[in-house]
Structure formats: structure tokens, C-alpha cells
Design a protein around this motif. Structure first.
Motif, short mmCIF file in Angstrom:
data_model
loop_
_atom_site.label_atom_id
_atom_site.label_comp_id
_atom_site.label_asym_id
_atom_site.label_seq_id
_atom_site.Cartn_x
_atom_site.Cartn_y
_atom_site.Cartn_z
N THR A 169 0.81 -1.22 0.00
CA THR A 169 0.00 0.00 0.00
C THR A 169 0.84 1.27 0.00
O THR A 169 0.32 2.35 -0.24
CB THR A 169 -0.92 0.05 1.23
OG1 THR A 169 -0.12 0.00 2.42
CG2 THR A 169 -1.89 -1.13 1.23
N GLY A 170 2.13 1.14 0.31
CA GLY A 170 2.99 2.32 0.39
C GLY A 170 2.84 3.10 1.67
O GLY A 170 3.27 4.25 1.75
N VAL A 171 2.24 2.50 2.70
CA VAL A 171 2.07 3.18 3.98
C VAL A 171 3.35 3.05 4.80
O VAL A 171 3.84 1.94 5.03
CB VAL A 171 0.87 2.60 4.76
CG1 VAL A 171 0.82 3.16 6.18
CG2 VAL A 171 -0.42 2.91 4.03
N LEU A 172 3.89 4.18 5.23
CA LEU A 172 5.11 4.23 6.03
C LEU A 172 4.81 4.80 7.40
O LEU A 172 4.33 5.92 7.52
CB LEU A 172 6.16 5.11 5.34
CG LEU A 172 7.43 5.42 6.13
CD1 LEU A 172 8.28 4.16 6.31
CD2 LEU A 172 8.23 6.53 5.46
N VAL A 173 5.06 4.01 8.44
CA VAL A 173 4.99 4.51 9.81
C VAL A 173 6.42 4.87 10.20
O VAL A 173 7.27 4.00 10.36
CB VAL A 173 4.39 3.48 10.78
CG1 VAL A 173 4.15 4.13 12.15
CG2 VAL A 173 3.08 2.91 10.23
N ALA A 174 6.68 6.17 10.33
CA ALA A 174 8.05 6.67 10.35
C ALA A 174 8.62 6.92 11.73
O ALA A 174 9.80 7.28 11.84
CB ALA A 174 8.14 7.96 9.52
N GLY A 175 7.84 6.74 12.79
CA GLY A 175 8.36 7.08 14.11
C GLY A 175 8.84 8.52 14.12
O GLY A 175 8.14 9.42 13.68
N ASP A 176 10.08 8.74 14.57
CA ASP A 176 10.65 10.09 14.59
C ASP A 176 11.71 10.28 13.51
O ASP A 176 12.43 11.27 13.52
CB ASP A 176 11.23 10.40 15.96
CG ASP A 176 10.16 10.74 16.98
OD1 ASP A 176 8.97 10.83 16.58
OD2 ASP A 176 10.48 10.91 18.17
N ALA A 177 11.80 9.36 12.57
CA ALA A 177 12.69 9.56 11.42
C ALA A 177 12.18 10.69 10.55
O ALA A 177 12.95 11.38 9.88
CB ALA A 177 12.81 8.28 10.61
N LEU A 178 10.84 10.89 10.56
CA LEU A 178 10.21 12.00 9.86
C LEU A 178 9.26 12.71 10.82
O LEU A 178 8.72 12.10 11.75
CB LEU A 178 9.43 11.51 8.64
CG LEU A 178 10.25 10.84 7.53
CD1 LEU A 178 9.32 10.21 6.49
CD2 LEU A 178 11.19 11.86 6.86
N ASN A 179 9.06 13.99 10.58
CA ASN A 179 8.25 14.83 11.46
C ASN A 179 7.37 15.69 10.56
O ASN A 179 7.84 16.20 9.54
CB ASN A 179 9.19 15.69 12.32
CG ASN A 179 8.48 16.50 13.37
OD1 ASN A 179 7.54 17.23 13.08
ND2 ASN A 179 8.95 16.40 14.60
N ASN A 180 6.10 15.87 10.92
CA ASN A 180 5.21 16.68 10.09
C ASN A 180 4.42 17.68 10.92
O ASN A 180 3.24 17.91 10.69
CB ASN A 180 4.25 15.79 9.29
CG ASN A 180 3.60 16.52 8.14
OD1 ASN A 180 4.22 17.37 7.49
ND2 ASN A 180 2.33 16.21 7.88
#
Length: 236
Positions: A169-180
């Protein structure tokens, strides 16, 4: 590989989101759910448990659930409410994956671990010593797969940080590697163990076919996620 950009469920309540602090106390929040494309062997839906300053994500496939991150020690009630809103409960939780050992992500294991009677607790191999739980944690390495989810080693925020990617599905759970919290960024510099590794991890994530980004802090990015991730990687 479509990811629906519709959020349903309760909107967040409580105080405005604040920057990450690993020792932050829990704040009242709400739940919002997002649906992803479904099919045999893929995550049928995801649900965000919004704790205002940090998020927990529930990845649902059929009658089984993977919980990614656990909030703080006082988050178990909100996670339980999120499971109920998704039409399920603790008995369906087969996997609990902690992206890293900071207490706003791993602290909830104090309540979650006893509630998960039929599941396994996981964290990155290099993060196990930083996490305390009442049950053993199983280590995960870059490239491993569980529940149809690919584990992506994303060191930098912490040296053992991992992210979780659903290739179908292309769903990424990024933790704190990415921030929005204010546009898509990498790891918050104030709480980053190794800035060079954090930047390299963002570039690594940008090589994936990401269609939706579910960050630990800030709103899920479900429109324009590939473009935003590529732009961020190119700026580092």
C-alpha cells in the motif's frame, strides 16, 4: 497502489501539539482513522490514536492488529479506545512494534505489555537495551518482515531507530525519522543522536514507493507524500 485520503473518526482535542520531548507527559487527545487500499495479505486499514503531541498507529488486517509505538505510560486507555473504535480489542493485537526507546514512544509499554496476551513485542536490535518492558522484546533488523510489514532501519534520531513500511500500500509509519508538525522534516535536531545518520535515513526512505507517511509527531501525510519526501531528501 491507491491510498485513500479520507480521515474519519473523532478529531483531536486538547492542547495544541508541542515539540517532542522524550520525557513529555501525556496530554488528552482523540482518535482519527485512515483507510488504505485493501487486498489479500495487505494491511486493510490504519487508525491513528492521536495523543496530541505524539501518535500511535494501529495497522489492521482482517481480525489481527499491529500496534506501532505506544505513547507514554498513561496512554493505554487511549490505545484501547482506538482499538474499540476500529471494531477490535486487545485480543486481536498480535504485534507491538516500538520504533525507538524514547518515553513518548516506548513508555506506553508499561500498560500495553500486560494487555497484549496473544502478541509479541518488538523493537530494533540496537534499541533493546534502551527499552524496559514487563515482557521480553524481540529484536528486529533492517529488512525483516512481520505481518506483511517491512522493517526499515532508520538510525539517527536514536541509533537503533526503525520505521515500518507496508509495500503493498505504500504506507510508512516513520516514528521520529520524519516529522510533520510544520511541514515534512527529518528528525528533530534537538533530540537526534546522529544528524548524519538521520539524514541518510531520510534519503533511504525516499527510495521506497511511499504513498502515505504516518509520523510520530504531526499530521499523517496522505496527499503528496511521495513528492514531499523526495523534496526533503534532495535538500539534505
Amino acid at each position: 497502489m491507491a491510498v485513500l485520503n479520507t480521515l474519519t473518526g473523532c478529531s483531536a482535542t486538547g492542547t495544541p501539539e508541542t515539540p517532542e520531548t522524550p520525557e513529555a507527559a501525556n496530554s488528552p487527545g482523540g482518535n482519527s482513522a485512515g483507510a488504505s487500499g485493501a487486498g489479500p495479505g495487505v494491511v486493510g486499514s490504519w487508525k491513528r490514536v492521536n495523543l496530541t503531541f505524539v501518535s500511535v498507529y494501529l495497522l489492521v488486517r482482517g481480525d489481527e492488529v499491529a500496534v506501532v509505538d505506544t505513547g507514554t505510560s498513561s496512554s493505554v486507555a487511549e490505545i484501547e479506545a482506538g482499538l474499540q473504535a476500529a471494531g477490535t480489542g486487545w485480543g486481536a493485537v498480535k504485534h507491538v512494534i516500538v520504533t525507538h526507546g524514547h518515553q513518548d514512544h516506548a513508555g506506553g509499554l508499561a500498560g500495553v505489555a500486560p494487555a497484549v496476551v496473544n502478541g509479541t513485542l518488538y523493537a530494533g536490535d540496537a534499541e533493546l537495551d534502551a527499552i524496559t518492558a514487563s515482557k521480553p522484546l524481540k529484536g528486529l533488523a533492517d529488512g525483516q518482515e512481520i505481518f506483511g510489514l517491512q522493517i526499515i532501519g532508520t538510525p539517527g534520531h536514536t541509533l537503533g531507530h526503525i520505521s515500518v513500511f507496508e509495500p503493498s500500500t505504500g504506507v510508512l509509519v516513520a516514528g521520529d525519522a520524519l516529522n510533520n508538525t510544520a511541514g515534512l522534516t527529518g528528525s528533530n535536531p534537538e533530540y537526534t543522536a546522529d544528524a548524519a545518520k538521520a539524514a541518510a535515513s531520510v534519503k533511504k526512505l525516499a527510495t521506497l514507493d511511499v504513498q502515505a507517511i504516518l509520523p510520530g509527531h504531526g499530521e499523517p501525510l496522505i496527499t503528496g507524500a511521495p513528492e514531499e519526501l523526495q523534496k526533503l531528501a534532495a535538500s539534505l
